[in-house]
Design a protein around this motif. Structure first.
Motif, PDB file in Angstrom:
ATOM      1  N   PRO A 100       0.739  -1.216   0.112  1.00 50.47           N
ATOM      2  CA  PRO A 100       0.035   0.111   0.115  1.00 50.47           C
ATOM      3  C   PRO A 100       0.953   1.289  -0.001  1.00 50.47           C
ATOM      4  N   THR A 101       0.043   2.288  -0.568  1.00 52.93           N
ATOM      5  CA  THR A 101       0.858   3.741  -0.426  1.00 52.93           C
ATOM      6  C   THR A 101      -0.322   4.709  -0.121  1.00 52.93           C
ATOM      7  N   LEU A 102       0.101   5.746   0.729  1.00 55.65           N
ATOM      8  CA  LEU A 102      -0.561   6.472   1.342  1.00 55.65           C
ATOM      9  C   LEU A 102      -0.140   7.850   1.070  1.00 55.65           C
ATOM     10  N   VAL A 103      -1.084   8.920   0.304  1.00 57.99           N
ATOM     11  CA  VAL A 103      -1.094  10.313   0.167  1.00 57.99           C
ATOM     12  C   VAL A 103      -1.811  11.151   0.915  1.00 57.99           C
ATOM     13  N   LYS A 104      -1.253  11.713   1.987  1.00 58.39           N
ATOM     14  CA  LYS A 104      -2.133  12.411   3.029  1.00 58.39           C
ATOM     15  C   LYS A 104      -2.881  13.789   2.420  1.00 58.39           C
ATOM     16  N   ARG A 105      -3.557  14.245   3.068  1.00 55.45           N
ATOM     17  CA  ARG A 105      -4.556  15.500   2.684  1.00 55.45           C
ATOM     18  C   ARG A 105      -3.675  16.611   2.305  1.00 55.45           C
ATOM     19  N   HIS A 106      -4.096  17.218   1.186  1.00 50.92           N
ATOM     20  CA  HIS A 106      -3.747  18.590   0.791  1.00 50.92           C
ATOM     21  C   HIS A 106      -2.233  18.318   0.117  1.00 50.92           C
ATOM     22  N   ALA A 107      -1.735  17.209  -0.101  1.00 56.11           N
ATOM     23  CA  ALA A 107      -0.443  16.882  -0.604  1.00 56.11           C
ATOM     24  C   ALA A 107      -0.721  17.250  -2.105  1.00 56.11           C
ATOM     25  N   SER A 108       0.303  17.375  -3.018  1.00 51.66           N
ATOM     26  CA  SER A 108       0.522  17.791  -4.526  1.00 51.66           C
ATOM     27  C   SER A 108       1.402  16.727  -4.776  1.00 51.66           C
ATOM     28  N   ILE A 109       1.264  16.239  -6.052  1.00 52.48           N
ATOM     29  CA  ILE A 109       2.193  15.359  -6.965  1.00 52.48           C
ATOM     30  C   ILE A 109       2.212  15.781  -8.056  1.00 52.48           C
ATOM     31  N   GLY A 110       3.538  16.553  -8.632  1.00 52.60           N
ATOM     32  CA  GLY A 110       3.669  17.003  -9.859  1.00 52.60           C
ATOM     33  C   GLY A 110       3.674  15.981 -11.216  1.00 52.60           C
ATOM     34  N   SER A 111       3.331  16.521 -12.278  1.00 49.66           N
ATOM     35  CA  SER A 111       3.442  15.811 -13.408  1.00 49.66           C
ATOM     36  C   SER A 111       4.472  14.666 -13.729  1.00 49.66           C
TER      37      SER A 111
END
Length: 167
Positions: A100-111
């Motif tokens: 599993p992978t978790l991206v927490k709130r309001h994070a931003s992942i660029g193109s």
């Protein structure tokens, strides 16, 4: 194609419904999904996220609320992927374990960023375009490069840092 087993929250916007591949996933209310996006089974997407075109969210990914995914972002869920077993037989779901992978709130992942399995991207963190994330990203960190390394801290008025714990 949007499979019948997709749970879509109220107010989701899916641009060009015929040009996405969603199955067995849960999408929170107010989330926007661009064209040519694939979201696999058992993916959880929070409310008010934006997933830009050509991105791939594989089984095992969780996005909390308010996450931004840029164009062409690639998530992975297997550290040592193989097509066949040592005896030459084709692998099936029984031959590997989803990491599993978790991206927490309001994070931003660029193109065009690539996110390896098993990492957590912290609250309000920002991943630069083209980065390869191999390790956890702390809350409020800015990371870039291959492999991704911390290059700074988020100081963005669009994110209420007090709400996120005063980072």
């Amino acid at each position: 194609m949007i499979a019948s087993n997709v749970n879509l929250g109220d107010g989701c916007v899916i641009h060009h419904r015929d040009l996405v591949n969603l199955y067995g996933c849960t999408i929170g209310s107010g989330t926007r999904i661009g064209t040519f996006v694939e979201i696999q089974k058992n993916v959880l997407v929070g409310k008010d996220c934006k997933i830009s075109s050509h991105s791939f969210l594989c089984e095992g990914v969780t996005l909390e609320d308010g996450v931004f995914i840029g164009h062409g972002v690639m998530f992975t869920n297997d550290t040592y992927p193989r097509a066949v077993n040592s005896d030459g037989s084709l692998q099936t779901e029984a031959d590997w374990v989803v990491i599993p992978t978790l991206v927490k709130r309001h994070a931003s992942i660029g193109s065009n960023a690539t996110i390896l399995p098993g990492v957590t991207i912290g609250e309000a963190a920002q991943v630069g375009a083209g980065a390869v994330v191999t390790k956890d990203v702390p809350a409020g960190a800015i990371v870039a490069g291959v492999p991704a390394r911390i290059t700074g801290r988020v100081h963005d008025r669009s994110v209420d840092m007090q709400v996120l714990g005063g980072m």
